[in-house]
Design an enzyme around this catalytic site. Structure first.
Site, PDB file in Angstrom:
ATOM      1  N   LYS A   1      39.777  29.034  41.544  1.00  0.00           N
ATOM      2  CA  LYS A   1      40.208  30.206  42.301  1.00  0.00           C
ATOM      3  C   LYS A   1      41.712  30.262  42.254  1.00  0.00           C
ATOM      4  O   LYS A   1      42.378  29.237  42.080  1.00  0.00           O
ATOM      5  CB  LYS A   1      39.750  30.082  43.761  1.00  0.00           C
ATOM      6  CG  LYS A   1      39.685  31.396  44.489  1.00  0.00           C
ATOM      7  CD  LYS A   1      38.491  32.209  44.008  1.00  0.00           C
ATOM      8  CE  LYS A   1      38.011  33.203  44.996  1.00  0.00           C
ATOM      9  NZ  LYS A   1      36.585  33.487  44.789  1.00  0.00           N
TER      10      LYS A   1
HETATM   11  N1  GLU Z   1      35.765  36.535  42.976  1.00  0.00           N
HETATM   12  C1  GLU Z   1      34.346  36.565  42.792  1.00  0.00           C
HETATM   13  C2  GLU Z   1      33.678  35.460  43.570  1.00  0.00           C
HETATM   14  O1  GLU Z   1      34.180  35.002  44.581  1.00  0.00           O
HETATM   15  C3  GLU Z   1      33.962  36.606  41.325  1.00  0.00           C
HETATM   16  C4  GLU Z   1      34.474  35.497  40.477  1.00  0.00           C
HETATM   17  C5  GLU Z   1      34.235  35.738  38.974  1.00  0.00           C
HETATM   18  O2  GLU Z   1      33.659  36.755  38.625  1.00  0.00           O
HETATM   19  O3  GLU Z   1      34.646  34.876  38.213  1.00  0.00           O
HETATM   20  O4  GLU Z   1      32.589  35.045  43.273  1.00  0.00           O
END
Ligand code: GLU
Length: 411
Positions: free
Chosen positions: A101
């Protein structure tokens, strides 16, 4: 949030008797990249110092994957927790990724579009050494969107000297984005809600649904719930929400929001705050805004049968225990909102193959994987007599543990 993520892991590890070597290893991320950089405001004279993060929790099974968020509360702990949750999400969905993240500590609503573009390009150039299509692949999250992904892709490609669409997912379609990606998280939430209804004796098409959040996830979830025959009785955005026990006209509501920039004031519905909305009588409550919404302060007041977590980390550990005592079923975030990363995976695969699928194909594949994951989690919960959250964690941790054990320790 980091403490919550670790406490969840600890409790799951204890329940499943996890090998202490692996347990210890999973409590901290493998890599954390922290940057600070200058950011010039539109007035030209003001230069602010901004903090950014990219955390990669697990590099065992393939590239790392996870969104980038722009929010004033972003810090290393929050981004690490979110990276840990991405690991479980990917493992539950059997995607060949570890969790990551990223985030930048700014309030995107206080910035112009050109300021957001400058921040994005500078942050991207700061993290170029740690991202890449076979290394770590960002995606949208809170406060970021397709356009931000396009700027990341462009900045990365400029540095490489050729177009690298695979460096991000959640891109606009014309740059190699996937059909169905923008609604995918909301769609996954509704698939889980329908499956949970079936398993716990509710009838989804006649249920009353409350949605906190009108961003990418909340809006798509509400529209899909409505499409599948449920009655959406309340929904909110950052400023507050609207409630009508007979159901909201979502099309009219969306036009109102597009026109006025907020939901409040929508005729034919009562105004509610973002706290009140969680306590409204309904069958299915979907927190799809931000973390820490259901806490020990309001968990006793919830008036629903099912909570389906669209947001990441909306329920605290204490609230989880209270809801369990009250017999309210919680479909956890790491399962319920995994539709987004699943279609991100489809986007990555389509990009690698240079062969693109129709929206129907994407939606069908998503439905199949989500139902399979829900059933696997539900089966484990029944078999071990634990909550869906514990079962989802156990399933994720078990798969990660097996991968780690097979790879072994270097040197
Ligand atoms: N930000 C989204 C999540 O928390 C998607 C992450 C992604 O598609 O890599 O799952």
């Amino acid at each position: 949030m980091y403490r919550l993520a670790v406490a969840q892991l600890d409790s799951c590890a204890e329940q499943m008797g996890l090998d202490s070597n692996v347990w210890e290893r999973l409590r901290t991320p493998q890599r954390a990249h922290v940057v600070s950089f200058p950011f010039r405001r539109d007035d030209y004279d003001t230069v602010e110092t901004v903090f950014g993060y990219r955390v990669q929790h697990l590099l065992t099974m393939g590239p790392t994957k996870g969104g980038i968020r722009y929010d004033v509360d972003v810090d290393l702990g929050e981004v690490t927790a979110l990276a840990i949750w991405m690991t479980w999400k990917c493992a539950i969905m059997e995607l060949p990724f570890g969790g990551a993240k990223g985030g930048v500590r700014i309030d995107p609503r206080a910035l112009s579009r050109s300021e957001v573009q400058r921040i994005t390009r500078r942050f991207t150039s700061e993290i170029i050494p740690v991202i890449g299509p076979d290394r770590d692949i960002p995606a949208p999250d809170l406060g970021t969107d397709q356009q931000v992904m396009a700027w990341i892709m462009d900045t990365y490609s400029q540095q490489k000297g050729y177009a690298v669409p695979g460096v991000v997912t959640g891109k606009p379609i014309q740059l190699g984005g996937s059909e169905g990606r923008s609604e995918a998280t909301g769609r996954g939430v509704i698939i889980c809600a329908s499956e949970a209804c079936r398993e716990y004796g509710l009838h989804f098409p006649e249920s009353r649904v409350v949605v906190q959040g009108f961003g990418n996830v909340g809006r798509a979830a509400a529209e899909l719930a409505d499409e599948r025959g449920a009655r959406v009785v309340a929904i909110s955005d950052v400023g507050g929400g609207v409630y009508n026990a007979n159901g909201l006209d979502l099309e009219a509501l969306a036009s109102w929001s597009d026109e006025h920039g907020e939901l409040q004031g929508f005729p034919g519905a009562d105004g509610v705050t973002n706290h009140e909305i969680l306590e409204l009588p309904c069958d299915i409550l979907i927190p799809a805004a931000i973390q820490n919404q259901i806490t020990e302060l309001n968990a006793h007041e919830l008036d629903c049968k099912l909570v389906v977590e669209g947001a990441n980390g909306p329920t605290t550990l204490e609230a989880d225990a209270i809801l369990a005592d009250r017999g309210i079923i919680v479909v956890p975030d790491i399962l319920a909102n995994a539709g987004g990363v699943t279609v991100s995976y489809f986007e990555w695969v389509q990009g690698l193959a240079q062969f693109f699928w129709s929206e129907q194909e994407v939606n069908e594949k998503l439905e199949r994987l989500m139902v399979k994951a829900f059933q696997a989690v539900h089966y484990m919960a029944k078999e071990r007599g634990v909550s869906l959250r514990s079962a989802a964690m156990m399933l994720g941790v078990e798969r990660v543990k097996e991968a780690k054990r097979t790879r072994g320790v270097f040197p």
